[in-house]
Design an enzyme around this catalytic site. Structure first.
Site, mmCIF file in Angstrom:
data_model
loop_
_atom_site.group_PDB
_atom_site.id
_atom_site.type_symbol
_atom_site.label_atom_id
_atom_site.label_comp_id
_atom_site.label_asym_id
_atom_site.label_seq_id
_atom_site.Cartn_x
_atom_site.Cartn_y
_atom_site.Cartn_z
ATOM 1 N N GLU A 68 0.833 -1.214 0.000
ATOM 2 C CA GLU A 68 0.000 0.000 0.000
ATOM 3 C C GLU A 68 0.864 1.259 0.000
ATOM 4 O O GLU A 68 0.748 2.123 0.871
ATOM 5 C CB GLU A 68 -0.961 -0.014 1.188
ATOM 6 C CG GLU A 68 -1.935 -1.165 1.123
ATOM 7 C CD GLU A 68 -3.105 -1.041 2.097
ATOM 8 O OE1 GLU A 68 -3.137 -0.092 2.898
ATOM 9 O OE2 GLU A 68 -3.995 -1.917 2.038
ATOM 10 N N GLU A 79 -4.465 -8.929 0.509
ATOM 11 C CA GLU A 79 -5.138 -8.850 1.807
ATOM 12 C C GLU A 79 -6.630 -8.994 1.582
ATOM 13 O O GLU A 79 -7.203 -8.315 0.725
ATOM 14 C CB GLU A 79 -4.844 -7.516 2.517
ATOM 15 C CG GLU A 79 -3.423 -7.439 3.039
ATOM 16 C CD GLU A 79 -3.095 -6.133 3.765
ATOM 17 O OE1 GLU A 79 -3.979 -5.549 4.420
ATOM 18 O OE2 GLU A 79 -1.924 -5.711 3.667
HETATM 19 C C1 GAL Z 1 -3.972 -2.767 5.340
HETATM 20 C C2 GAL Z 1 -2.490 -2.783 5.648
HETATM 21 C C3 GAL Z 1 -2.157 -3.764 6.751
HETATM 22 C C4 GAL Z 1 -3.112 -3.607 7.889
HETATM 23 C C5 GAL Z 1 -4.498 -3.840 7.383
HETATM 24 C C6 GAL Z 1 -5.590 -3.841 8.426
HETATM 25 O O1 GAL Z 1 -4.332 -1.603 4.718
HETATM 26 O O2 GAL Z 1 -1.777 -3.111 4.513
HETATM 27 O O3 GAL Z 1 -0.846 -3.540 7.182
HETATM 28 O O4 GAL Z 1 -2.993 -2.325 8.390
HETATM 29 O O5 GAL Z 1 -4.797 -2.835 6.447
HETATM 30 O O6 GAL Z 1 -6.823 -4.061 7.808
#
Ligand code: GAL
Length: 826
Positions: free
Chosen positions: A420, A497
């Site tokens: 990100e 993610e």
């Molecule tokens: C994402 C990030 C992760 C964590 C996650 C929580 O945006 O890449 O490191 O913060 O959100 O949902």
């Protein structure tokens, strides 16, 4: 004559026994005998400094985890709410004669800004807290037998420098490496398998030899491939290799018939042994792991491993090990991987930094694919004092070092240059994506490069516009998956993610089908969270950007062009305690809690990701009479599940094609809840949960009853508070006190509750929702360790753990014992 030669032989043998052969390469663990001081002491770099009052300790060490939680700690709750600051380490050591030898010190990771001195001479500074590095000690060493002093200053005082808990100190292993002056360079081999089939494999071995002897004598390089049993199966010899004054690269190609392939199911490992010979004398011996495998990403067919289609069923993992903090421990990491493997997980994303090297060894051995990730930010910050400050000067070196160190691991299947990254939104993102990808490709063209993106609009995503990312990876926003092939034609996709659901083990908010969006958007503060900082384990709480588990997994299942997913996250981790403010101090996103107790979602994935029959029933069965309670079951390998309350059927439920669980809405009555899964009318599994009475006794379950007396090995002891009949008391919060006898110590305690401010280094822990954990560590003495647990008003319990010279515990057995300890009594 015969007698004479016998005498001569005897003499030679005796001589050899008296004077052990000097190994061409000696690798010595260098973790013991350090002194530590928490604070700054500029004189401590000097060899003569008096550190008599400093604390002796053994590395790996994380001083943050030993500290007290405090909202005012500069790392903030986001960083775990533990102290950071500056610390010093010193170690005094003597070496035997090292004439014509090179002596290096290797650090696997120091968080952060380490500076290292030997005998008062600065060897270097390394800002990045996750990178491995080495220094050449040779020029500053004292003569044989005289004491040398290493001093390491660690500065983690500029805060906040992370969005999660980092730990502080020399938190990974340190070793001394002694070589001859002609030797394989640091991370000096690169082994690839350009052609692999079931019949044959071509193994390319590139070896970089460093010559600091000024010699021009040609050497011989023998490269031998050893199978898993250690038998040589193929080899290549390069004779009369001319050395340059600095480094010389030798390329060898070896063919191997009928190779055993490495896969996640059968992670077969070879080793490549490199020997450098000067005449008959071996001047260096070096080993590289080798897994023979081929991976293919295809726009139409997706991902395949050794020609077999597969999907990435992965999780994201931060580097902390719960109550042990960042201090790396092989067994603690192995336990995590065992639990994940039993869930069906086949891949780990090392979010968002290179891991301890031993974690990659474990992934090689256990069969996980690894996404190795370099950065959480480039030159644009996420936190005021984070790596963006070091990025301009260090990013190239850090990225190269990650690739050089890790490119021989068969588990590592993809490089990620960032998570990100803010530069995604302007043209600097295009330039830097090109630059960083090229940096990786210069060192390894065999693996795809990606970066975790968020922007799904091609014209707004300046990183995808660079056109160099081999795989486009996206975090969250699964609603957009169906559009991706149209938006980015001809590309390969991956979900780096998914989910980010909030859950506290053993806590349930009704009704189960109303989803709490905490907070509901980026502008609103959370005001309607639970007063006790819990989140529901019904998979019905999430932040606005994330998803509960089921819709996220359904989206991956349905969108076949997604090559797979990494769930956010496998385990809870310290820091990032969203959605709550203090005293929450660790994350809620894990499928498994910080203590290593599975939350209910664990069984959702297990039912989807494995072939084993699963039946998991939730919640507990202690409610108010008359209350309407939603009863869920995750199941697999069955057609239907029937639920019975006190022997009376509440009906049969079957999952419809898109369902991932079944549910009954039940007017609560105390007693026995029973679920039976059936296939073709035959019972597959039965699960029972009974209403628990008053807490009466303690139960202890060690994941391993036998550990190694090496001062490192661990037994994780689960504490359950039971009623007189042996049912888990689902809200028990007894203060449990531990008493340890014998050759061991308590390395940490935990209960998985995200807002507990009890210290991790203690001999007492409050049970949370009926459970807590004590981590028992061996010493170097063999014997029997006894752990006793007591609590006011409860019958105590005690167990024994054997600490011996070999571990009798079988790996898979121990994993079963751990995962069997679920939140509900079955
Ligand atoms: C994402 C990030 C992760 C964590 C996650 C929580 O945006 O890449 O490191 O913060 O959100 O949902």
């Amino acid at each position: 004559m015969r007698f004479l030669s016998f005498l001569l032989l005897l003499l030679l043998t005796l001589q050899a026994a008296a004077k052990p052969r000097l190994e061409p390469r000696q690798v010595v663990e260098f973790n013991k005998g350090w002194k530590f001081y928490l604070g700054d002491e500029t004189q401590a770099k000097d060899a003569g400094f008096n550190d008599a009052n400093w604390r002796p300790l053994t590395l790996p060490h994380d001083w943050s985890i030993e500290g007290k939680f405090d909202e005012k700690n500069p790392a903030k709750p986001e960083g775990g709410g533990l102290p950071t600051g500056i610390g010093w380490y010193r170690k005094s050591f003597t070496l035997p004669a090292v004439k014509d030898r090179k002596v290096y010190i290797e650090f696997d990771g120091v968080y952060q800004n380490s500076e290292v001195w030997l005998n008062g001479q600065l060897l270097g500074k390394r800002p990045n807290g996750y990178i491995s590095f080495r220094y050449d000690l040779t020029p500053h060493l004292r003569p044989a037998g005289q004491p040398n002093v290493l001093a390491v200053r660690v500065d983690n005082s500029a805060q906040p420098n992370s969005r999660w808990y980092t730990g502080s100190g020399i938190y990974r292993n340190v070793r001394l490496v002694m070589t001859n002056k002609v030797a394989v360079d640091h991370w000096g081999t690169f082994v690839t398998t350009p052609q692999v089939s079931q019949d044959a494999a071509t193994i390319d071995v590139k070896t970089t030899i460093r010559n600091t002897a000024g010699t021009r004598r040609p050497v011989r390089v023998e490269t031998v491939v050893l199978d898993a049993k250690g038998s040589p199966v193929a080899q290549q010899v390069s004779d009369k290799v001319k050395l340059t004054d600095s480094t010389t690269l030798i390329a060898q190609t070896i063919s191997l018939k009928q190779p055993q392939l490495w896969s996640v199911k059968q992670p077969y490992l070879y080793r490549v042994q490199t020997r450098i010979l000067d005449g008959k004398k071996a001047v260096d011996e070096y080993e590289t792991p080798l897994g023979i495998r081929y991976i293919n990403f295809d726009v139409q067919k997706g991902l395949s491993l050794n020609g077999e289609p597969m999907r990435i069923l992965g999780v994201n993992q931060h580097h902390d090990l719960g109550a042990l903090g960042a201090a790396f421990n092989v067994r603690a990491a192995e336990r995590q991987l065992q639990m994940l493997r039993d869930m069906g997980c086949n891949a780990i994303r090392m979010s968002h930094n290179p891991p301890a090297p031993e974690l990659l060894d474990l992934c090689d051995r256990m069969g996980f694919l690894v996404m190795d990730e370099a950065f959480d930010q480039w030159q644009k910050k996420k936190n005021g004092k984070d790596y963006h400050l070091d990025f301009p000067k260090w990013h190239r070196r850090d990225l190269e070092d990650m690739v050089r160190r890790d490119r021989n691991h068969p588990s590592v299947f993809m490089w990620s240059i960032g998570n990100e990254i803010r530069e995604q939104f302007d043209s600097t993102g295009t330039r830097l994506t090109k630059e960083l990808t090229a940096t990786v490709k210069r060192l390894d063209t065999t693996r795809p490069v990606t970066s975790a993106l968020t922007e799904q609009e091609p014209d707004k995503n300046y990183m995808s516009q660079a056109g160099v990312l081999d795989v486009l990876s996206f975090n969250y926003k699964h609603e957009g998956y169906p559009e991706l092939p149209k938006r980015f034609p001809g590309q390969i996709f991956l979900a780096t993610e998914t989910a980010a659901a909030f859950e506290t083990r053993g806590h349930y908010d009704l009704p189960s089908d109303s989803v709490r969006i905490w907070p509901k958007d980026g502008k609103t503060k959370l005001t309607n969270g639970n007063p006790d900082f819990t989140a529901s384990s019904y998979d019905n709480a999430r932040p606005y950007w994330g998803s509960t588990h089921e819709p996220a997994w359904r989206a991956i299942k349905q969108n076949k062009h997604m090559t797979g997913t990494f769930i956010w996250s496998g385990f809870d981790y310290l820091g990032e305690p969203l959605p709550y403010p203090w005293p929450a101090r660790s994350s809620y996103f894990g499928i498994i809690d910080l203590a290593g107790f599975p939350k209910d979602a664990y069984y959702l994935y297990q039912s989807e990701w494995t072939d084993k029959p699963v039946l998991h029933l939730l919640p507990h069965w202690n409610w108010r009479p008359g209350q309407t309670v939603d009863v869920w079951a995750y199941y697999s390998q069955a057609d239907e599940v029937e639920l019975l309350l006190n022997g009376k059927s509440l009906g049969i439920r079957k999952k419809q094609p898109d369902d991932l669980h079944v549910m009954w809405r039940v007017p609560y009555a105390p007693g026995t809840l029973q679920a039976i899964s059936r296939k073709g009318g035959k019972t597959v599994l039965t699960r029972t949960i009974k209403t628990a009475g008053q807490a009466a006794k303690i139960e202890l379950v060690a994941d391993r009853g036998s550990i190694q007396a090496d001062g490192k090995d661990l037994s994780f002891v689960t504490v359950r508070v039971l009623d007189a009949q042996g049912n888990l008391v689902p809200d028990a919060a007894n203060q449990v006190k531990f008493n340890l006898g014998g050759p061991g110590l308590i390395a940490g305690v935990d209960n998985g509750y995200q807002a507990s401010l009890e210290p991790f280094k203690a001999d007492t822990r409050k049970a949370y929702n009926g459970m807590c954990l004590a981590i028992v560590q061996s010493t170097e003495q063999t014997g029997t360790i006894t752990l006793q647990a007591t609590a006011e008003g409860l019958a105590p319990a005690s167990i024994t753990i054997k600490s011996g010279s070999t571990s009798a515990a079988s790996l898979s057995k121990s994993a079963e014992a751990t995962t069997a300890a679920s939140t509900s009594s079955k």
